[in-house]
Design a protein around this motif. Sequence first.
Motif, PDB file in Angstrom:
ATOM      1  N   HIS A  37      37.628  62.302  45.504  1.00  0.00           N
ATOM      2  CA  HIS A  37      37.143  61.164  45.093  1.00  0.00           C
ATOM      3  C   HIS A  37      37.665  59.923  45.694  1.00  0.00           C
ATOM      4  N   THR A  38      38.703  59.991  46.670  1.00  0.00           N
ATOM      5  CA  THR A  38      39.335  58.763  47.165  1.00  0.00           C
ATOM      6  C   THR A  38      38.466  58.330  48.200  1.00  0.00           C
ATOM      7  N   ASP A  39      38.356  56.958  48.385  1.00  0.00           N
ATOM      8  CA  ASP A  39      37.909  56.510  49.673  1.00  0.00           C
ATOM      9  C   ASP A  39      38.710  56.310  50.533  1.00  0.00           C
ATOM     10  N   GLU A  40      38.950  57.229  51.432  1.00  0.00           N
ATOM     11  CA  GLU A  40      39.927  57.047  52.450  1.00  0.00           C
ATOM     12  C   GLU A  40      39.760  55.940  53.621  1.00  0.00           C
ATOM     13  N   THR A  41      38.529  55.746  53.660  1.00  0.00           N
ATOM     14  CA  THR A  41      38.399  54.537  54.706  1.00  0.00           C
ATOM     15  C   THR A  41      38.922  53.244  54.290  1.00  0.00           C
ATOM     16  N   ILE A  42      38.621  53.066  53.078  1.00  0.00           N
ATOM     17  CA  ILE A  42      39.073  51.681  52.393  1.00  0.00           C
ATOM     18  C   ILE A  42      40.854  51.677  52.273  1.00  0.00           C
ATOM     19  N   GLN A  43      41.296  53.134  51.830  1.00  0.00           N
ATOM     20  CA  GLN A  43      42.724  53.268  51.759  1.00  0.00           C
ATOM     21  C   GLN A  43      43.516  53.035  53.081  1.00  0.00           C
ATOM     22  N   SER A  44      42.752  53.586  54.199  1.00  0.00           N
ATOM     23  CA  SER A  44      43.677  53.269  55.400  1.00  0.00           C
ATOM     24  C   SER A  44      43.495  51.640  55.829  1.00  0.00           C
ATOM     25  N   LEU A  45      42.477  50.991  55.238  1.00  0.00           N
ATOM     26  CA  LEU A  45      42.422  49.518  55.462  1.00  0.00           C
ATOM     27  C   LEU A  45      43.389  48.848  54.559  1.00  0.00           C
ATOM     28  N   VAL A  46      43.466  49.299  53.421  1.00  0.00           N
ATOM     29  CA  VAL A  46      44.476  48.617  52.621  1.00  0.00           C
ATOM     30  C   VAL A  46      45.945  48.901  53.067  1.00  0.00           C
ATOM     31  N   VAL A  47      46.133  50.099  53.329  1.00  0.00           N
ATOM     32  CA  VAL A  47      47.676  50.326  53.983  1.00  0.00           C
ATOM     33  C   VAL A  47      48.007  49.228  55.209  1.00  0.00           C
ATOM     34  N   ALA A  48      46.732  49.476  56.120  1.00  0.00           N
ATOM     35  CA  ALA A  48      47.015  48.357  57.251  1.00  0.00           C
ATOM     36  C   ALA A  48      46.961  46.934  56.907  1.00  0.00           C
ATOM     37  N   ARG A  49      46.392  46.622  55.901  1.00  0.00           N
ATOM     38  CA  ARG A  49      46.316  45.178  55.451  1.00  0.00           C
ATOM     39  C   ARG A  49      47.740  44.782  54.810  1.00  0.00           C
ATOM     40  N   ILE A  50      48.257  45.791  54.074  1.00  0.00           N
ATOM     41  CA  ILE A  50      49.347  45.373  53.238  1.00  0.00           C
ATOM     42  C   ILE A  50      50.700  45.159  54.533  1.00  0.00           C
ATOM     43  N   ARG A  51      50.682  46.287  55.447  1.00  0.00           N
ATOM     44  CA  ARG A  51      51.646  46.229  56.515  1.00  0.00           C
ATOM     45  C   ARG A  51      51.644  44.924  57.268  1.00  0.00           C
ATOM     46  N   GLY A  52      50.236  44.328  57.253  1.00  0.00           N
ATOM     47  CA  GLY A  52      50.084  43.029  58.251  1.00  0.00           C
ATOM     48  C   GLY A  52      50.255  41.994  57.322  1.00  0.00           C
ATOM     49  N   ILE A  53      50.782  41.584  56.055  1.00  0.00           N
ATOM     50  CA  ILE A  53      50.998  40.752  55.294  1.00  0.00           C
ATOM     51  C   ILE A  53      52.084  40.009  55.837  1.00  0.00           C
ATOM     52  N   CYS A  54      51.974  38.685  56.212  1.00  0.00           N
ATOM     53  CA  CYS A  54      52.986  37.905  56.772  1.00  0.00           C
ATOM     54  C   CYS A  54      53.809  36.756  56.038  1.00  0.00           C
ATOM     55  N   TYR A  55      53.031  36.965  54.803  1.00  0.00           N
ATOM     56  CA  TYR A  55      53.824  35.729  53.731  1.00  0.00           C
ATOM     57  C   TYR A  55      54.171  36.246  52.539  1.00  0.00           C
ATOM     58  N   LEU A  56      55.280  35.790  51.820  1.00  0.00           N
ATOM     59  CA  LEU A  56      55.614  36.218  50.612  1.00  0.00           C
ATOM     60  C   LEU A  56      54.571  35.793  49.587  1.00  0.00           C
ATOM     61  N   GLU A  57      53.916  34.646  49.561  1.00  0.00           N
ATOM     62  CA  GLU A  57      53.139  34.140  48.684  1.00  0.00           C
ATOM     63  C   GLU A  57      51.760  35.136  48.938  1.00  0.00           C
ATOM     64  N   VAL A  58      51.598  35.440  49.807  1.00  0.00           N
ATOM     65  CA  VAL A  58      50.461  36.363  50.136  1.00  0.00           C
ATOM     66  C   VAL A  58      50.810  38.001  49.383  1.00  0.00           C
ATOM     67  N   VAL A  59      51.760  38.412  49.607  1.00  0.00           N
ATOM     68  CA  VAL A  59      52.222  39.709  48.928  1.00  0.00           C
ATOM     69  C   VAL A  59      52.373  39.714  47.551  1.00  0.00           C
ATOM     70  N   ASN A  60      52.852  38.385  46.962  1.00  0.00           N
ATOM     71  CA  ASN A  60      52.875  38.161  45.599  1.00  0.00           C
ATOM     72  C   ASN A  60      51.631  38.291  44.918  1.00  0.00           C
ATOM     73  N   ALA A  61      50.768  37.514  45.573  1.00  0.00           N
ATOM     74  CA  ALA A  61      49.290  37.586  45.207  1.00  0.00           C
ATOM     75  C   ALA A  61      48.804  38.946  44.901  1.00  0.00           C
ATOM     76  N   TRP A  62      48.923  39.710  45.965  1.00  0.00           N
ATOM     77  CA  TRP A  62      48.436  41.166  45.840  1.00  0.00           C
ATOM     78  C   TRP A  62      49.149  41.993  45.001  1.00  0.00           C
ATOM     79  N   ILE A  63      50.392  41.642  44.286  1.00  0.00           N
ATOM     80  CA  ILE A  63      51.104  42.464  43.513  1.00  0.00           C
ATOM     81  C   ILE A  63      50.533  42.100  42.319  1.00  0.00           C
ATOM     82  N   ALA A  64      50.269  40.599  41.936  1.00  0.00           N
ATOM     83  CA  ALA A  64      49.811  40.407  40.617  1.00  0.00           C
ATOM     84  C   ALA A  64      48.163  40.771  40.706  1.00  0.00           C
ATOM     85  N   VAL A  65      47.416  40.938  41.553  1.00  0.00           N
ATOM     86  CA  VAL A  65      46.079  41.463  41.484  1.00  0.00           C
ATOM     87  C   VAL A  65      46.301  43.001  41.327  1.00  0.00           C
TER      88      VAL A  65
END
Length: 145
Positions: A37-65
């Motif tokens: 029941h896991t969407d593995e395509t979006i899962q890979s995209l999320v992991v890649a996007r998290i690894r590509g975050i370049c700014y603390l403001e953005v990573v903090n926004a992701w954590i809050a969301v």
Amino acid sequence: MNPRGEIPEWQRRLKEDVGENPARFLDHALVEYGASHTDETIQSLVVARIRGICYLEVVNAWIAVERKLDRGPRDNIISLLEERKAYLEENGERELPSFTREELRERARKRYERASRTEETAGDEDQLTAIEKLHRLRAEGGASQ
């Protein structure tokens, strides 16, 4: 998104503030229901996007969301985000060069000229960049696209 497909106001504001809406990535079945029941395509995209975050403001926004969404917070997502945050705190945020419109136009013109030269210098492999060689190889049918 809500059941009617509308983006909530807080997500629209977040996109204006940090340039993206993390809920677009995070509001999916990424891990909690098991492999079938896991969407593995979006899962890979999320992991890649998290690894590509370049700014603390953005990573903090992701954590809050992740904490705000009904399906969260998921430990493994928070863990990935905290790892990225620690990396940025230790190594610093990425500084992107800021180019004026004129500089961007000039860079595009130079790339175009290089690409044009690629066609003219078909026999001179040493002067080509790797991407130019790849484009030539594909154009000649020598590599799978």
